[in-house]
Write a protein that holds these residues in place. Structure first.
Motif, PDB file in Angstrom:
ATOM      1  N   ARG A 198      -5.371  -6.982  -4.667  1.00 48.94           N
ATOM      2  CA  ARG A 198      -5.459  -7.322  -6.086  1.00 48.94           C
ATOM      3  C   ARG A 198      -4.076  -7.583  -6.684  1.00 48.94           C
ATOM      4  O   ARG A 198      -3.878  -8.561  -7.409  1.00 48.94           O
ATOM      5  CB  ARG A 198      -6.157  -6.184  -6.841  1.00 48.94           C
ATOM      6  CG  ARG A 198      -6.705  -6.586  -8.219  1.00 48.94           C
ATOM      7  CD  ARG A 198      -7.350  -5.392  -8.897  1.00 48.94           C
ATOM      8  NE  ARG A 198      -8.245  -4.677  -8.002  1.00 48.94           N
ATOM      9  CZ  ARG A 198      -8.340  -3.364  -7.952  1.00 48.94           C
ATOM     10  NH1 ARG A 198      -7.573  -2.603  -8.714  1.00 48.94           N
ATOM     11  NH2 ARG A 198      -9.188  -2.778  -7.129  1.00 48.94           N
ATOM     12  N   GLU A 235       0.811  -1.229   0.000  1.00 52.33           N
ATOM     13  CA  GLU A 235       0.000   0.000   0.000  1.00 52.33           C
ATOM     14  C   GLU A 235       0.845   1.280   0.000  1.00 52.33           C
ATOM     15  O   GLU A 235       0.362   2.343  -0.412  1.00 52.33           O
ATOM     16  CB  GLU A 235      -0.893   0.029   1.248  1.00 52.33           C
ATOM     17  CG  GLU A 235      -1.996  -1.006   1.258  1.00 52.33           C
ATOM     18  CD  GLU A 235      -2.723  -1.042   2.598  1.00 52.33           C
ATOM     19  OE1 GLU A 235      -2.302  -0.293   3.514  1.00 52.33           O
ATOM     20  OE2 GLU A 235      -3.679  -1.803   2.738  1.00 52.33           O
ATOM     21  N   ARG A 245      -3.457  11.256  -5.282  1.00 53.54           N
ATOM     22  CA  ARG A 245      -4.838  10.833  -5.071  1.00 53.54           C
ATOM     23  C   ARG A 245      -4.985  10.206  -3.688  1.00 53.54           C
ATOM     24  O   ARG A 245      -4.115   9.472  -3.234  1.00 53.54           O
ATOM     25  CB  ARG A 245      -5.255   9.826  -6.144  1.00 53.54           C
ATOM     26  CG  ARG A 245      -6.689   9.367  -6.014  1.00 53.54           C
ATOM     27  CD  ARG A 245      -7.069   8.433  -7.139  1.00 53.54           C
ATOM     28  NE  ARG A 245      -8.373   7.846  -6.908  1.00 53.54           N
ATOM     29  CZ  ARG A 245      -8.944   6.943  -7.706  1.00 53.54           C
ATOM     30  NH1 ARG A 245      -8.306   6.538  -8.795  1.00 53.54           N
ATOM     31  NH2 ARG A 245     -10.132   6.458  -7.418  1.00 53.54           N
ATOM     32  N   TYR A 279      -6.966   7.737  -1.074  1.00 55.03           N
ATOM     33  CA  TYR A 279      -7.794   6.545  -1.053  1.00 55.03           C
ATOM     34  C   TYR A 279      -8.278   6.283   0.373  1.00 55.03           C
ATOM     35  O   TYR A 279      -7.586   6.575   1.346  1.00 55.03           O
ATOM     36  CB  TYR A 279      -6.999   5.318  -1.522  1.00 55.03           C
ATOM     37  CG  TYR A 279      -6.559   5.367  -2.964  1.00 55.03           C
ATOM     38  CD1 TYR A 279      -7.346   4.845  -3.976  1.00 55.03           C
ATOM     39  CD2 TYR A 279      -5.332   5.944  -3.305  1.00 55.03           C
ATOM     40  CE1 TYR A 279      -6.936   4.882  -5.300  1.00 55.03           C
ATOM     41  CE2 TYR A 279      -4.913   5.982  -4.626  1.00 55.03           C
ATOM     42  CZ  TYR A 279      -5.723   5.454  -5.619  1.00 55.03           C
ATOM     43  OH  TYR A 279      -5.306   5.498  -6.924  1.00 55.03           O
ATOM     44  N   SER A 280      -9.445   5.682   0.464  1.00 61.87           N
ATOM     45  CA  SER A 280      -9.921   5.238   1.771  1.00 61.87           C
ATOM     46  C   SER A 280      -9.156   3.978   2.170  1.00 61.87           C
ATOM     47  O   SER A 280      -8.506   3.337   1.342  1.00 61.87           O
ATOM     48  CB  SER A 280     -11.416   4.931   1.707  1.00 61.87           C
ATOM     49  OG  SER A 280     -11.649   3.786   0.892  1.00 61.87           O
ATOM     50  N   SER A 281      -9.237   3.622   3.446  1.00 60.54           N
ATOM     51  CA  SER A 281      -8.555   2.418   3.920  1.00 60.54           C
ATOM     52  C   SER A 281      -9.035   1.185   3.163  1.00 60.54           C
ATOM     53  O   SER A 281      -8.242   0.301   2.818  1.00 60.54           O
ATOM     54  CB  SER A 281      -8.794   2.243   5.425  1.00 60.54           C
ATOM     55  OG  SER A 281      -8.213   3.304   6.147  1.00 60.54           O
ATOM     56  N   ALA A 282     -10.334   1.135   2.891  1.00 60.16           N
ATOM     57  CA  ALA A 282     -10.890  -0.012   2.156  1.00 60.16           C
ATOM     58  C   ALA A 282     -10.353  -0.069   0.735  1.00 60.16           C
ATOM     59  O   ALA A 282     -10.033  -1.155   0.219  1.00 60.16           O
ATOM     60  CB  ALA A 282     -12.409   0.068   2.145  1.00 60.16           C
ATOM     61  N   GLU A 283     -10.223   1.093   0.088  1.00 64.74           N
ATOM     62  CA  GLU A 283      -9.691   1.132  -1.278  1.00 64.74           C
ATOM     63  C   GLU A 283      -8.225   0.718  -1.305  1.00 64.74           C
ATOM     64  O   GLU A 283      -7.797  -0.024  -2.197  1.00 64.74           O
ATOM     65  CB  GLU A 283      -9.854   2.537  -1.865  1.00 64.74           C
ATOM     66  CG  GLU A 283     -11.282   2.913  -2.211  1.00 64.74           C
ATOM     67  CD  GLU A 283     -11.411   4.362  -2.650  1.00 64.74           C
ATOM     68  OE1 GLU A 283     -12.229   4.627  -3.541  1.00 64.74           O
ATOM     69  OE2 GLU A 283     -10.694   5.224  -2.088  1.00 64.74           O
ATOM     70  N   LEU A 284      -7.451   1.201  -0.337  1.00 61.11           N
ATOM     71  CA  LEU A 284      -6.044   0.816  -0.246  1.00 61.11           C
ATOM     72  C   LEU A 284      -5.913  -0.693  -0.114  1.00 61.11           C
ATOM     73  O   LEU A 284      -5.122  -1.339  -0.804  1.00 61.11           O
ATOM     74  CB  LEU A 284      -5.382   1.495   0.959  1.00 61.11           C
ATOM     75  CG  LEU A 284      -5.062   2.982   0.860  1.00 61.11           C
ATOM     76  CD1 LEU A 284      -4.609   3.504   2.213  1.00 61.11           C
ATOM     77  CD2 LEU A 284      -3.987   3.235  -0.181  1.00 61.11           C
ATOM     78  N   ARG A 285      -6.703  -1.265   0.792  1.00 61.77           N
ATOM     79  CA  ARG A 285      -6.630  -2.691   1.057  1.00 61.77           C
ATOM     80  C   ARG A 285      -7.026  -3.506  -0.180  1.00 61.77           C
ATOM     81  O   ARG A 285      -6.386  -4.507  -0.503  1.00 61.77           O
ATOM     82  CB  ARG A 285      -7.540  -3.008   2.242  1.00 61.77           C
ATOM     83  CG  ARG A 285      -7.392  -4.385   2.862  1.00 61.77           C
ATOM     84  CD  ARG A 285      -5.985  -4.660   3.341  1.00 61.77           C
ATOM     85  NE  ARG A 285      -5.422  -3.677   4.216  1.00 61.77           N
ATOM     86  CZ  ARG A 285      -5.414  -3.774   5.538  1.00 61.77           C
ATOM     87  NH1 ARG A 285      -5.958  -4.811   6.118  1.00 61.77           N
ATOM     88  NH2 ARG A 285      -4.827  -2.846   6.266  1.00 61.77           N
ATOM     89  N   GLU A 286      -8.045  -3.063  -0.890  1.00 61.52           N
ATOM     90  CA  GLU A 286      -8.510  -3.802  -2.063  1.00 61.52           C
ATOM     91  C   GLU A 286      -7.485  -3.771  -3.187  1.00 61.52           C
ATOM     92  O   GLU A 286      -7.223  -4.788  -3.838  1.00 61.52           O
ATOM     93  CB  GLU A 286      -9.844  -3.226  -2.533  1.00 61.52           C
ATOM     94  CG  GLU A 286     -10.403  -3.877  -3.797  1.00 61.52           C
ATOM     95  CD  GLU A 286     -10.599  -5.371  -3.640  1.00 61.52           C
ATOM     96  OE1 GLU A 286     -10.464  -6.085  -4.667  1.00 61.52           O
ATOM     97  OE2 GLU A 286     -10.864  -5.848  -2.520  1.00 61.52           O
ATOM     98  N   ARG A 287      -6.901  -2.597  -3.446  1.00 60.37           N
ATOM     99  CA  ARG A 287      -5.892  -2.498  -4.506  1.00 60.37           C
ATOM    100  C   ARG A 287      -4.663  -3.346  -4.168  1.00 60.37           C
ATOM    101  O   ARG A 287      -4.100  -4.021  -5.033  1.00 60.37           O
ATOM    102  CB  ARG A 287      -5.483  -1.033  -4.713  1.00 60.37           C
ATOM    103  CG  ARG A 287      -6.521  -0.216  -5.471  1.00 60.37           C
ATOM    104  CD  ARG A 287      -6.113   1.253  -5.526  1.00 60.37           C
ATOM    105  NE  ARG A 287      -4.941   1.446  -6.361  1.00 60.37           N
ATOM    106  CZ  ARG A 287      -4.982   1.796  -7.641  1.00 60.37           C
ATOM    107  NH1 ARG A 287      -6.140   1.980  -8.241  1.00 60.37           N
ATOM    108  NH2 ARG A 287      -3.860   1.976  -8.329  1.00 60.37           N
TER     109      ARG A 287
END
Length: 252
Positions: free
Chosen positions: A129, A108, A116, A118-126
């Motif tokens: 992936r 992360e 840009r 990102y929210s914590s959830a977006e960071l974790r998802e990227r």
């Protein structure tokens, strides 16, 4: 052709006291989008200096460098930092992972320094992936000390991919790995390259360079040869060969 990297008469001179060291001398070349190029040469050949220039970690003394069509030769440090973060991914010989953070958190990190938010959830998802891409989807919660050398390098590759770079730069990426793990890592690079990522690698190992598509050999700061790899190694096939050889030894 669509050149993602274009160098025009690049020179790099270091001034050390009364001595000028000409590390790169008049290098001109193009690397097309989707290529896999290995730079080779002995110590002092200029390959590492050229890699620093390609990575926008240093500026040429003379000449022009176009990255994805933009002349980056004279850009400010701030603009170079933006380009590094957005267009380039870096993988080094030493994995450079933070020992007290998980694989997921290590991956992360580049997003935390980007423009840009990102929210914590977006960071974790990227991060999840890209860990899936390098085959470590189930190891995100592990710390570096809980991972093998090859797995740590996969985490480093995932970290380099997190910003979806145009070019992946790898400096001796197998230098700290055993032979089999080196083949596995080259398999990761071949897979990424097949998916369209341009890969530029520095290596001093002939067998590792054979996994690329094009070899550029440097000497005394200049390009000595620039040739396609005619007998290219395939990592998947090489791993199958190693497995078969190991079984024969076990049965003997």
């Amino acid at each position: 052709m669509n050149a993602v990297v274009k160098l025009e008469d690049i020179h790099k001179t270091y001034h050390t006291g009364e001595v000028d060291v000409h590390a790169v001398r008049g290098v001109s070349l193009e690397i097309q989008r989707g290529e896999f190029v290995a730079f080779m040469g002995s110590s002092g050949s200029g390959k590492s200096t050229l890699m620093n220039l390609l990575g926008c970690l240093d500026r040429p003394t003379r000449g022009r460098y176009f990255l994805d069509g933009v002349d980056v030769s004279g850009l400010s440090r701030e603009r170079l930092a933006d380009i590094r973060n957005g267009k380039l991914g870096f993988v080094f010989q030493s994995f450079n992972l933070l020992s007290r953070t998980s694989a997921l958190e290590n991956v992360e990190l580049p997003l935390l320094y980007g423009s840009r938010h990102y929210s914590s959830a977006e960071l974790r998802e990227r991060a999840r992936r890209v860990l899936e891409v390098v085959g470590l989807g189930k190891r995100g919660d592990h710390h570096p000390s809980q991972l093998s050398g090859g797995q740590q390098q996969r985490v480093a590759i995932a970290r380099a991919l997190i910003n979806e770079p145009e070019v992946l730069l790898a400096d001796e990426p197998t230098g700290n790995l055993d032979s089999r793990t080196s083949v596995e890592i080259m398999g990761v690079f071949q897979k990424l390259n097949e998916e369209g990522i341009t890969v530029i690698m520095v290596t001093h190992e002939l067998d590792i360079a054979a996994y690329s598509k094009r070899n550029v050999i440097m000497r005394d700061g200049s390009i000595l040869t620039d040739t396609p790899v005619l007998s290219r190694l395939n990592a998947v096939a090489e791993l199958a060969r190693l497995d078969a050889a190991q079984k024969e030894v076990q049965l003997a």
